[in-house]
Design a protein around this motif. Structure first.
Motif, PDB file in Angstrom:
ATOM      1  N   ALA A  62      -5.025  -1.453   4.717  1.00  0.00           N
ATOM      2  CA  ALA A  62      -3.700  -1.979   4.803  1.00  0.00           C
ATOM      3  C   ALA A  62      -3.491  -3.037   5.952  1.00  0.00           C
ATOM      4  CB  ALA A  62      -2.651  -0.816   4.713  1.00  0.00           C
ATOM      5  N   SER A  87      -0.559  -6.003   5.017  1.00  0.00           N
ATOM      6  CA  SER A  87       0.285  -5.305   4.200  1.00  0.00           C
ATOM      7  C   SER A  87       1.673  -5.480   4.213  1.00  0.00           C
ATOM      8  CB  SER A  87       0.137  -3.743   4.109  1.00  0.00           C
ATOM      9  OG  SER A  87       1.078  -3.143   3.093  1.00  0.00           O
ATOM     10  N   THR A 145       3.843  -0.421   3.529  1.00  0.00           N
ATOM     11  CA  THR A 145       3.142   0.508   3.612  1.00  0.00           C
ATOM     12  C   THR A 145       3.651   1.823   3.752  1.00  0.00           C
ATOM     13  OG1 THR A 145       1.120  -0.815   4.853  1.00  0.00           O
ATOM     14  CG2 THR A 145       0.861   1.606   4.673  1.00  0.00           C
ATOM     15  N   VAL A 196      -5.068   3.016   6.089  1.00  0.00           N
ATOM     16  CA  VAL A 196      -4.326   2.531   7.302  1.00  0.00           C
ATOM     17  C   VAL A 196      -5.187   1.146   7.698  1.00  0.00           C
ATOM     18  CG1 VAL A 196      -3.547   2.648   9.493  1.00  0.00           C
ATOM     19  CG2 VAL A 196      -3.147   4.782   7.641  1.00  0.00           C
ATOM     20  N   PHE A 243       0.843  -1.325   0.148  1.00  0.00           N
ATOM     21  CA  PHE A 243      -0.135  -0.034  -0.045  1.00  0.00           C
ATOM     22  C   PHE A 243       0.651   1.287  -0.039  1.00  0.00           C
ATOM     23  CE2 PHE A 243      -2.816  -3.068   1.417  1.00  0.00           C
ATOM     24  CZ  PHE A 243      -4.109  -2.717   1.180  1.00  0.00           C
TER      25      PHE A 243
END
Length: 256
Positions: free
Chosen positions: A221, A226, A229, A218, A203
């Motif tokens: 993710a 994730s 990020t 956020v 991300f």
């Protein structure tokens, strides 16, 4: 002399073969734009990826419905005979989440200021999950379509501040004039697949995004576990335009 020339030709042939193999061994990067944009929004990223030897396909996302848009992208992916890194911006994240489910050659997913919905979720519901989004007040009068749906546009005088505040205004005037509309139905259609549950996801977003609140990205993710990020300080909704180096770097990490 002949032996020297032959050796040189063999060496050159080996160099070209190695170079060609390196290019062919890299996954194809498939870029899917979102609402109010078009494939040219990836130009800066495409230039950098191609310089680094990656084959690139920038899809003209129809922006009509999740089902049909995802099917279109899936057809493009499956036509490729290489591994694919699938990248989506904004509503394009919704599409890659569904399109990758049945395409067996997708290696990883990259969400660029994008939605990563779970089953039953919509782009509209996710954008309103946390405060901070102002897209609703920036939209112009809807253009009615047959079948009861409507095309949505961002008002031109609000486009810069809403969509691309960290891009020069002269450029955003062109973006506003050429923006591709999305249907209201597409933004309110739930996904039926969530490929980020199975594939490595990455991300990147701007913390000044006014289309999708940073807190929502956020949250998505973290839910998607994730692998990486990236937060662009002061970045708008179009970080692939304003920060193509950072976006390219993350895509290449996902490709490796």
């Amino acid at each position: 002399m002949k032996i020297s020339l032959l050796s040189t030709l063999i060496a050159l042939g080996s160099t070209f073969t190695s170079s060609a193999f390196a290019t062919e061994s890299k996954p194809t990067i498939v870029l899917v734009h979102g609402a109010f944009a078009d494939a040219s929004s990836w130009n800066g990223v495409i230039t950098r990826l191609e310089k680094d030897g990656y084959p690139v396909v920038a899809v003209a996302n129809p922006l009509r419905s999740v089902k049909t848009d995802a099917a279109y992208v899936t057809n493009i992916i499956t036509s490729l005979k290489t591994p694919v890194v699938l990248v989506g911006h904004s509503y394009g994240g919704t599409i890659i989440s569904q399109a990758a489910e049945t395409a067996g050659n997708v290696r990883s997913l990259v969400y660029v200021s994008a939605f990563a919905p779970d089953l039953g979720e919509t782009a509209a519901s996710l954008s309103g999950k946390f405060p901070g989004g102002t897209l609703g007040t920036a939209l112009g009068a809807a253009v009615k379509l047959e079948g009861g749906t409507a095309d949505l546009y961002i008002q031109r005088d609000k486009f810069h501040d809403q969509f691309a505040a960290d891009v020069p205004e002269a450029e955003t005037r062109l973006m506003a004039a050429t923006q591709r509309p999305v249907t209201d139905a597409a933004l309110n259609e739930p996904v039926t697949s969530a490929a980020w549950k199975k594939l490595p996801s990455f991300f990147i977003y701007g913390d000044a995004d006014k289309n999708i609140p940073a807190k929502a990205i956020v949250w998505m993710a973290e839910r998607a576990n994730s692998r990486e990020t990236i937060v662009i300080k002061g970045g708008s909704h179009v970080v692939m335009i304003s920060h193509p180096d950072a976006v390219t770097k993350l895509i290449e990490h996902a490709a490796q």
